[in-house]
Design an enzyme around this catalytic site. Structure first.
Site, PDB file in Angstrom:
ATOM      1  CD1 TRP A   1      -3.420  -5.167   8.360  1.00  0.00           C
ATOM      2  CD2 TRP A   1      -2.595  -5.526   6.323  1.00  0.00           C
ATOM      3  NE1 TRP A   1      -3.426  -6.532   8.149  1.00  0.00           N
ATOM      4  CE2 TRP A   1      -2.922  -6.777   6.906  1.00  0.00           C
ATOM      5  CE3 TRP A   1      -2.057  -5.507   5.034  1.00  0.00           C
ATOM      6  CZ2 TRP A   1      -2.726  -7.995   6.248  1.00  0.00           C
ATOM      7  CZ3 TRP A   1      -1.854  -6.717   4.389  1.00  0.00           C
ATOM      8  CH2 TRP A   1      -2.190  -7.942   4.987  1.00  0.00           C
ATOM      9  CB  THR A   2       1.261   0.709   5.213  1.00  0.00           C
ATOM     10  OG1 THR A   2       1.263   0.130   3.902  1.00  0.00           O
ATOM     11  CG2 THR A   2       2.206  -0.048   6.123  1.00  0.00           C
TER      12      THR A   2
ATOM     13  CG  ASP B   1      -2.574  -5.740  -1.385  1.00  0.00           C
ATOM     14  OD1 ASP B   1      -3.701  -5.570  -1.910  1.00  0.00           O
ATOM     15  OD2 ASP B   1      -2.423  -6.289  -0.287  1.00  0.00           O
TER      16      ASP B   1
ATOM     17  CG  ASP C   1      -4.221  -1.636  10.554  1.00  0.00           C
ATOM     18  OD1 ASP C   1      -3.848  -2.650  11.171  1.00  0.00           O
ATOM     19  OD2 ASP C   1      -5.183  -1.641   9.763  1.00  0.00           O
TER      20      ASP C   1
ATOM     21  CG  ASP D   1      -5.980 -11.666   2.059  1.00  0.00           C
ATOM     22  OD1 ASP D   1      -5.161 -11.997   1.178  1.00  0.00           O
ATOM     23  OD2 ASP D   1      -6.047 -10.525   2.532  1.00  0.00           O
ATOM     24  CD  GLU D   2      -9.587  -8.371   2.915  1.00  0.00           C
ATOM     25  OE1 GLU D   2     -10.194  -7.839   3.862  1.00  0.00           O
ATOM     26  OE2 GLU D   2      -8.609  -7.827   2.353  1.00  0.00           O
TER      27      GLU D   2
ATOM     28  NE  ARG E   1      -3.348  -2.875   0.379  1.00  0.00           N
ATOM     29  CZ  ARG E   1      -3.808  -3.695   1.317  1.00  0.00           C
ATOM     30  NH1 ARG E   1      -3.099  -3.911   2.424  1.00  0.00           N
ATOM     31  NH2 ARG E   1      -4.967  -4.308   1.150  1.00  0.00           N
TER      32      ARG E   1
ATOM     33  CG  HIS F   1      -5.649  -8.306  -1.665  1.00  0.00           C
ATOM     34  ND1 HIS F   1      -6.012  -6.999  -1.430  1.00  0.00           N
ATOM     35  CD2 HIS F   1      -6.281  -9.053  -0.721  1.00  0.00           C
ATOM     36  CE1 HIS F   1      -6.827  -6.951  -0.377  1.00  0.00           C
ATOM     37  NE2 HIS F   1      -7.014  -8.190   0.069  1.00  0.00           N
TER      38      HIS F   1
ATOM     39  CD1 TRP G   1      -7.101 -13.291   7.774  1.00  0.00           C
ATOM     40  CD2 TRP G   1      -8.035 -11.358   8.379  1.00  0.00           C
ATOM     41  NE1 TRP G   1      -8.027 -12.958   6.814  1.00  0.00           N
ATOM     42  CE2 TRP G   1      -8.619 -11.771   7.155  1.00  0.00           C
ATOM     43  CE3 TRP G   1      -8.469 -10.169   8.952  1.00  0.00           C
ATOM     44  CZ2 TRP G   1      -9.611 -11.035   6.506  1.00  0.00           C
ATOM     45  CZ3 TRP G   1      -9.455  -9.425   8.308  1.00  0.00           C
ATOM     46  CH2 TRP G   1     -10.011  -9.863   7.098  1.00  0.00           C
TER      47      TRP G   1
END
Length: 565
Positions: free
Chosen positions: A480-481, A198, A432, A338-339, A169, A269, A405
């Site tokens: 996470w940024t 990502d 975060d 994920d996701e 990110r 991602h 997670w």
């Protein structure tokens, strides 16, 4: 009172707290320019670090000594008997990381169960030498520090004591990654999860696919704040690590006994990769040729197409990744998982035909098919796949390890099924997330998780069968940024909470099952001075300083406090 002036029930200001620290009447030791250093066989990493870091900070040459245990000396030795410390504490799982540090009037002796144990013992010595030992050069040349006579006996509770840093990110410069590794080592953390790809950026050079960094590493702008913010940072953003950068990072980590777990995320991602090579996407339902690395946060709908070409492409990526991350220091490869939105697969005739061809039940099994393929591929090359807990959906690959997670449930299910697990539940160890409910927290995200909340985190869920508990490799904090655009913001979100997390991961749980937060706070009073010496822009106990606030930038605070388990 003990020899160091503390009540007998108090440990010295060591973080993480050791198993024991017994004072004894044997005077004290004051290192000076005449102090020598003897490094026994196998202790080279600790020797080099001690001389170049602590020696430089205190102005101590630490000339080599030929024999161990001399007058006015520091001695480093590997001693398999020290492994009994770990055997007695936790069953021997991390025996090589156990150490015994002894201070007498003659000097200091550190014996470790293995090279890592010696290195962790040296980290404790640095803390005992005072905050000045955390600087890069002497503040007061010639000043001395007397170490009280004592014996510190210590060993880690968990073998996987990790931190995930998201550089996809917001790109983190190589020098800041090396600094992050130093901060990990100072807190006896030993796994660096390197989130390299990502939707918003691809950060690792792959020579056979140069567009991954030529195109995928750069975006024209970035959302400023949470994705619901109306603000944009119009400055182009990007960067990547060359293969030599990666080799340097891996070698630097290995010198500090830190394993690196690279993450190459798929099948979700993946927008940055699809932007670079449009044929990787679902071209029958989306114009992938018009995609660019994403400038927003959240979960992109653009996912990989389930084709043989996609598999061969990522096998090519992984061949170079495995070369850059040797098995000795990186046995695990994280494949994300994920996701992954299924909308494009549901709409894609090609994806539906693939599901039918493979005899799969649905899109969840299609995602599992991706993960199973790379589980088999990595296993054939002596590596282990690890993925986020969504890899449980559609059936877990036989050799996969799970990063749990979304709370504890996924990890519990995987452990009870005989799979290894790393516990990293977002409700407890996503750094975060905001640290306070006050209006001055910069870009507030997620649940309130204070320093004490993190300190109360328990990584091994109660009620697991002994067999399942043995599959909990350890724990990990995730960084996470999306709203951390530079090093200072990362520092603010990560520290001091990472200090509390490090103690949870390292230090044995008291018989009562409750950690002593009052004693931790006492030790933190000294540790803040160490962080100051290191130049860490941590969140002060009283709240953010004026330049740490971000007024007017929207976050996404969430209410409620989910239970620990």
């Amino acid at each position: 009172m003990t020899a160091d002036g503390n009540p007998p029930d108090r440990l010295p200001e060591l973080i993480p707290a050791p198993l024991s620290a017994d004072a004894h009447e044997d005077g004290g030791f004051t290192p000076d320019i005449r102090t020598t250093l003897h490094a026994g066989a196998g202790t080279g990493t600790a020797e080099r670090w001690l001389r170049s870091t602590v020696g430089a900070a205190l102005g101590l040459p630490l000339a080599p000594a030929a024999e161990p245990g001399g007058e006015n000396s520091v001695t480093l030795l590997i001693d398999e008997d020290v492994q009994n410390v770990q055997n007695a504490a936790n069953g021997g799982g991390q025996a090589a990381e156990a150490y015994r540090l002894t201070v007498t009037g003659r000097g200091v002796e550190i014996r470790g169960g293995g090279p890592a144990g010696v290195f962790w013992g040296v980290q404790s010595l640095r803390q005992l030498l005072g905050p000045e030992a955390f600087r890069r050069a002497p503040v007061a040349p010639g000043a001395t520090r007397t170490l009280a006579a004592r014996t510190v006996v210590d060993a880690p509770r968990l073998g996987w004591r990790g931190v995930m840093l998201d550089v996809g990110r917001h790109f983190t410069h190589k020098t800041d990654v090396l600094r992050f590794l130093d901060l990990m080592a100072a807190h006896k953390l030993n796994v660096f999860h390197f989130h390299l790809t990502d939707d918003q950026g691809w950060r690792i050079e792959i020579k056979r696919y140069p567009k991954l960094t030529e195109v995928g590493a750069w975006r024209t702008r970035s959302k400023w704040g949470h994705r619901y913010s109306e603000l944009w940072d119009e400055k182009p953003h990007g960067g990547y690590y060359t293969q030599d950068d990666i080799r340097e990072i891996v070698a630097y980590a290995a010198e500090r006994h830190i394993r690196v777990v690279p993450e190459i995320d798929l099948p979700g991602h993946s927008q940055a990769a699809i932007a670079a090579y449009p044929e990787l996407g679902n071209t029958d339902v989306v114009d992938t040729a018009s995609l660019t690395p994403w400038d927003n946060w959240g979960v992109s709908p653009n996912v990989l197409a389930p084709t043989e070409h996609t598999l061969r492409f990522y096998e090519g990526v992984l061949e170079e990744v495995l070369d850059l991350f040797p098995a000795a220091t990186s046995p695990f490869i994280h494949m994300g998982g994920d996701e992954c939105p299924k909308d494009q697969w549901k709409a894609s005739p090609a994806a539906q035909a693939r599901i039918a061809e493979l005899g799969l039940a649905d899109e969840d099994e299609l995602q599992s098919w991706f993960i199973r393929h790379f589980d088999t591929w990595l296993a054939a090359r002596g590596r282990r796949l690890i993925g986020w807990d969504e890899i449980l959906e559609g059936g877990l690959a036989p050799g996969a390890t799970v990063s749990s997670w979304r709370g504890y449930a996924g990890g519990i299910a995987a452990a009870e099924a005989g799979h290894d697990v790393v516990m990293c539940p977002e409700q407890q160890v996503y750094l975060d997330f905001r640290q306070d409910g006050g209006p001055d927290e910069p870009m507030p995200i997620g649940y309130i998780r204070t320093l004490e909340d993190v300190y109360r985190f328990e990584p091994v869920p109660p009620g697991l069968s002994p067999e399942a508990a043995a599959h909990v490799l350890g724990t990990q904090a995730n960084v996470w940024t999306e709203v951390m655009h530079d090093r200072s913001r990362v520092d603010y979100q990560v520290f001091p909470r990472l200090v509390a997390f490090a103690e949870v991961a390292w230090s044995a749980l008291p018989p009562s099952g409750e950690r002593d937060y009052a004693d931790f706070s006492r030790r933190m009073a000294v540790h803040y001075r160490r962080l100051d010496a290191l130049g860490v822009d941590y969140r002060p106990p009283g709240g953010p300083l004026p330049w740490q606030k971000r007024p007017g930038v929207a976050g996404f605070p969430r209410e409620g406090a989910p239970p620990n388990v």
